[in-house]
Design a protein around this motif. Sequence first.
Motif, short mmCIF file in Angstrom:
data_model
loop_
_atom_site.label_atom_id
_atom_site.label_comp_id
_atom_site.label_asym_id
_atom_site.label_seq_id
_atom_site.Cartn_x
_atom_site.Cartn_y
_atom_site.Cartn_z
N ASP A 1 0.80 -1.23 0.00
CA ASP A 1 0.00 0.00 0.00
C ASP A 1 0.84 1.28 0.00
O ASP A 1 0.28 2.37 -0.07
CB ASP A 1 -0.93 0.01 1.22
CG ASP A 1 -1.91 -1.16 1.18
OD1 ASP A 1 -2.55 -1.34 0.14
OD2 ASP A 1 -2.00 -1.89 2.19
N ASP A 2 2.13 1.16 0.12
CA ASP A 2 3.00 2.35 0.16
C ASP A 2 4.35 1.98 -0.43
O ASP A 2 5.31 1.73 0.30
CB ASP A 2 3.15 2.84 1.60
CG ASP A 2 3.91 4.15 1.70
OD1 ASP A 2 4.19 4.77 0.65
OD2 ASP A 2 4.25 4.56 2.82
N CYS A 3 4.40 1.91 -1.75
CA CYS A 3 5.63 1.43 -2.39
C CYS A 3 5.96 2.14 -3.69
O CYS A 3 6.82 1.68 -4.45
CB CYS A 3 5.52 -0.08 -2.65
SG CYS A 3 4.21 -0.50 -3.82
N SER A 4 5.30 3.26 -3.98
CA SER A 4 5.60 3.93 -5.26
C SER A 4 5.41 5.44 -5.16
O SER A 4 4.68 5.94 -4.30
CB SER A 4 4.71 3.37 -6.38
OG SER A 4 3.36 3.67 -6.13
N VAL A 5 6.08 6.12 -6.05
CA VAL A 5 5.93 7.57 -6.19
C VAL A 5 5.78 7.90 -7.67
O VAL A 5 6.23 7.15 -8.54
CB VAL A 5 7.14 8.35 -5.61
CG1 VAL A 5 7.26 8.16 -4.12
CG2 VAL A 5 8.43 7.95 -6.31
N VAL A 6 5.15 9.03 -7.95
CA VAL A 6 5.02 9.52 -9.31
C VAL A 6 5.43 10.97 -9.31
O VAL A 6 4.85 11.79 -8.60
CB VAL A 6 3.57 9.37 -9.84
CG1 VAL A 6 3.44 9.98 -11.23
CG2 VAL A 6 3.15 7.91 -9.85
N ASP A 7 6.46 11.28 -10.08
CA ASP A 7 6.96 12.65 -10.22
C ASP A 7 7.25 13.29 -8.86
O ASP A 7 6.89 14.43 -8.59
CB ASP A 7 5.95 13.49 -11.01
CG ASP A 7 6.62 14.67 -11.69
OD1 ASP A 7 7.82 14.59 -11.98
OD2 ASP A 7 5.92 15.68 -11.93
N GLN A 8 7.93 12.53 -8.00
CA GLN A 8 8.31 13.02 -6.66
C GLN A 8 9.48 13.98 -6.77
O GLN A 8 10.54 13.64 -7.29
CB GLN A 8 8.70 11.84 -5.76
CG GLN A 8 9.30 12.24 -4.44
CD GLN A 8 8.33 12.91 -3.49
OE1 GLN A 8 7.29 12.35 -3.19
NE2 GLN A 8 8.66 14.10 -3.03
N ARG A 9 9.30 15.17 -6.26
CA ARG A 9 10.33 16.21 -6.34
C ARG A 9 11.48 15.89 -5.39
O ARG A 9 11.27 15.59 -4.22
CB ARG A 9 9.71 17.55 -5.97
CG ARG A 9 10.63 18.74 -6.06
CD ARG A 9 10.71 19.24 -7.48
NE ARG A 9 11.53 20.42 -7.58
CZ ARG A 9 11.10 21.58 -8.03
NH1 ARG A 9 9.84 21.71 -8.39
NH2 ARG A 9 11.92 22.59 -8.13
N LEU A 10 12.72 15.97 -5.90
CA LEU A 10 13.92 15.74 -5.09
C LEU A 10 14.69 17.03 -4.82
O LEU A 10 15.40 17.12 -3.83
CB LEU A 10 14.85 14.75 -5.79
CG LEU A 10 14.29 13.36 -6.05
CD1 LEU A 10 15.32 12.51 -6.80
CD2 LEU A 10 13.87 12.69 -4.77
N GLY A 11 14.58 17.97 -5.70
CA GLY A 11 15.33 19.22 -5.55
C GLY A 11 15.44 19.94 -6.87
O GLY A 11 14.83 19.55 -7.88
N THR A 12 16.27 20.96 -6.88
CA THR A 12 16.50 21.78 -8.07
C THR A 12 18.00 21.94 -8.26
O THR A 12 18.73 22.20 -7.30
CB THR A 12 15.84 23.16 -7.92
OG1 THR A 12 14.44 22.97 -7.64
CG2 THR A 12 15.99 23.98 -9.18
N GLY A 13 18.43 21.79 -9.48
CA GLY A 13 19.84 21.95 -9.78
C GLY A 13 20.32 23.37 -9.54
O GLY A 13 19.56 24.33 -9.70
N ASP A 14 21.60 23.47 -9.12
CA ASP A 14 22.18 24.80 -8.91
C ASP A 14 23.49 24.96 -9.66
O ASP A 14 24.24 25.91 -9.43
CB ASP A 14 22.39 25.07 -7.42
CG ASP A 14 23.40 24.11 -6.78
OD1 ASP A 14 23.95 23.24 -7.50
OD2 ASP A 14 23.65 24.24 -5.58
N GLY A 15 23.77 24.04 -10.57
CA GLY A 15 25.01 24.10 -11.34
C GLY A 15 26.20 23.48 -10.63
O GLY A 15 27.28 23.40 -11.20
N ALA A 16 26.02 23.05 -9.37
CA ALA A 16 27.13 22.46 -8.62
C ALA A 16 26.77 21.11 -8.01
O ALA A 16 27.58 20.20 -7.97
CB ALA A 16 27.59 23.41 -7.52
#
Length: 198
Positions: A86-101
């Motif tokens: 019942d809790d084993c998947s994500v769809v388009d889960q945000r991890l962060g935003t690139g900063d060039g480094a």
Amino acid sequence: MSLDIFPTLPGLKWGSTRVPMHRTSVRETPSGREFRTRYFSFPRWRYKLAYEVLRETDGLAELKTLVGFFNARGGAAQRFLYLDPDDCSVVDQRLGTGDGAIRKFQLVRTWGGVVEPVYAAADDAQVLLGGALADPSTYDIGPSGVLSFGVPVAMGLPVTWTGHFYWRVRFKQDETEVSQFLQQLWEARSVELITVKP
């Protein structure tokens, strides 16, 4: 280190229990004022699974599979992976935003508004950069759920992921009980698992 996966058996009873756990220290002064310290930044989870039928006949070895898996882990001694149906998947889960480094991102999932780390992605995990599917040769997902790119992610580019994941767990106790109710038919009323950090 690759961890074994808890077996999926057909006799799992409907209505398994799942409990979020936190650890808080509460110190109360003589006047009744409280000082609280929160030790967990996200909850640990405890599962209580019940198997109403474990067959042990020719061609079916569900009892041996469950008890053998428990014995091979030495009870609570070793970690393994559990797929919560019942809790084993994500769809388009945000991890962060690139900063060039930055090149590394911890996989996470959001549930009930709380973000928790994912320590074991399944083989179907896909990474997206700015909504476009990233080439799998440009990144690696490590055994603790850390997503590593070969080059830094471009400034302002959102990093998301889609796929299934496992919970890193151990048996809660060093013993488990199975009961025979008919010839070659058994049950396990309480198999308890608890999540662990890597």
